[in-house]
Design an enzyme around this catalytic site. Sequence first.
Site, PDB file in Angstrom:
ATOM      1  N   HIS A 148       0.815  -1.214   0.000  1.00 27.52           N
ATOM      2  CA  HIS A 148       0.000   0.000   0.000  1.00 27.52           C
ATOM      3  C   HIS A 148       0.853   1.270   0.000  1.00 27.52           C
ATOM      4  CE1 HIS A 148      -3.397  -2.645   0.608  1.00 27.52           C
ATOM      5  NE2 HIS A 148      -4.164  -1.615   0.306  1.00 27.52           N
ATOM      6  N   TYR A 171      -9.985   7.771   2.740  1.00 28.75           N
ATOM      7  CA  TYR A 171      -9.944   6.311   2.816  1.00 28.75           C
ATOM      8  C   TYR A 171      -8.764   5.896   3.690  1.00 28.75           C
ATOM      9  CZ  TYR A 171     -10.121   1.517   0.802  1.00 28.75           C
ATOM     10  OH  TYR A 171     -10.223   0.160   0.602  1.00 28.75           O
TER      11      TYR A 171
END
Length: 104
Positions: free
Chosen positions: A22, A41
């Site tokens: 990520h 998010y």
Amino acid sequence: MPRVAFKMQLFKGAGEEYKKRHDKIWPELCDLLKKAGISDYSIFLDDTTHSLFGVLKAEDPQALDQLPAQEVMQRWWKYMADIMESNTDHSPVSIPLKEVFYLP
């Protein structure tokens, strides 16, 4: 703006790899999510249970239903499937969560 929360499950010992992937999230995936109206998010990890908790804001929560058909989303799922619980289509097993408290 509506918030959406969900949980997912990593395989034991995959926390560092999940974060590493990520940290280098594909720009085209970020673009897709933003175009779908997603903002703010975040994904959190509970190291003791290997559970992931995600929360995001969605301009139109129904627009999220279109994401699985997108090629970049399918590639990302395949990329992540070796480190987390996944469905047969490689999408992560994702359990929606019900909001029970919110302090604006």
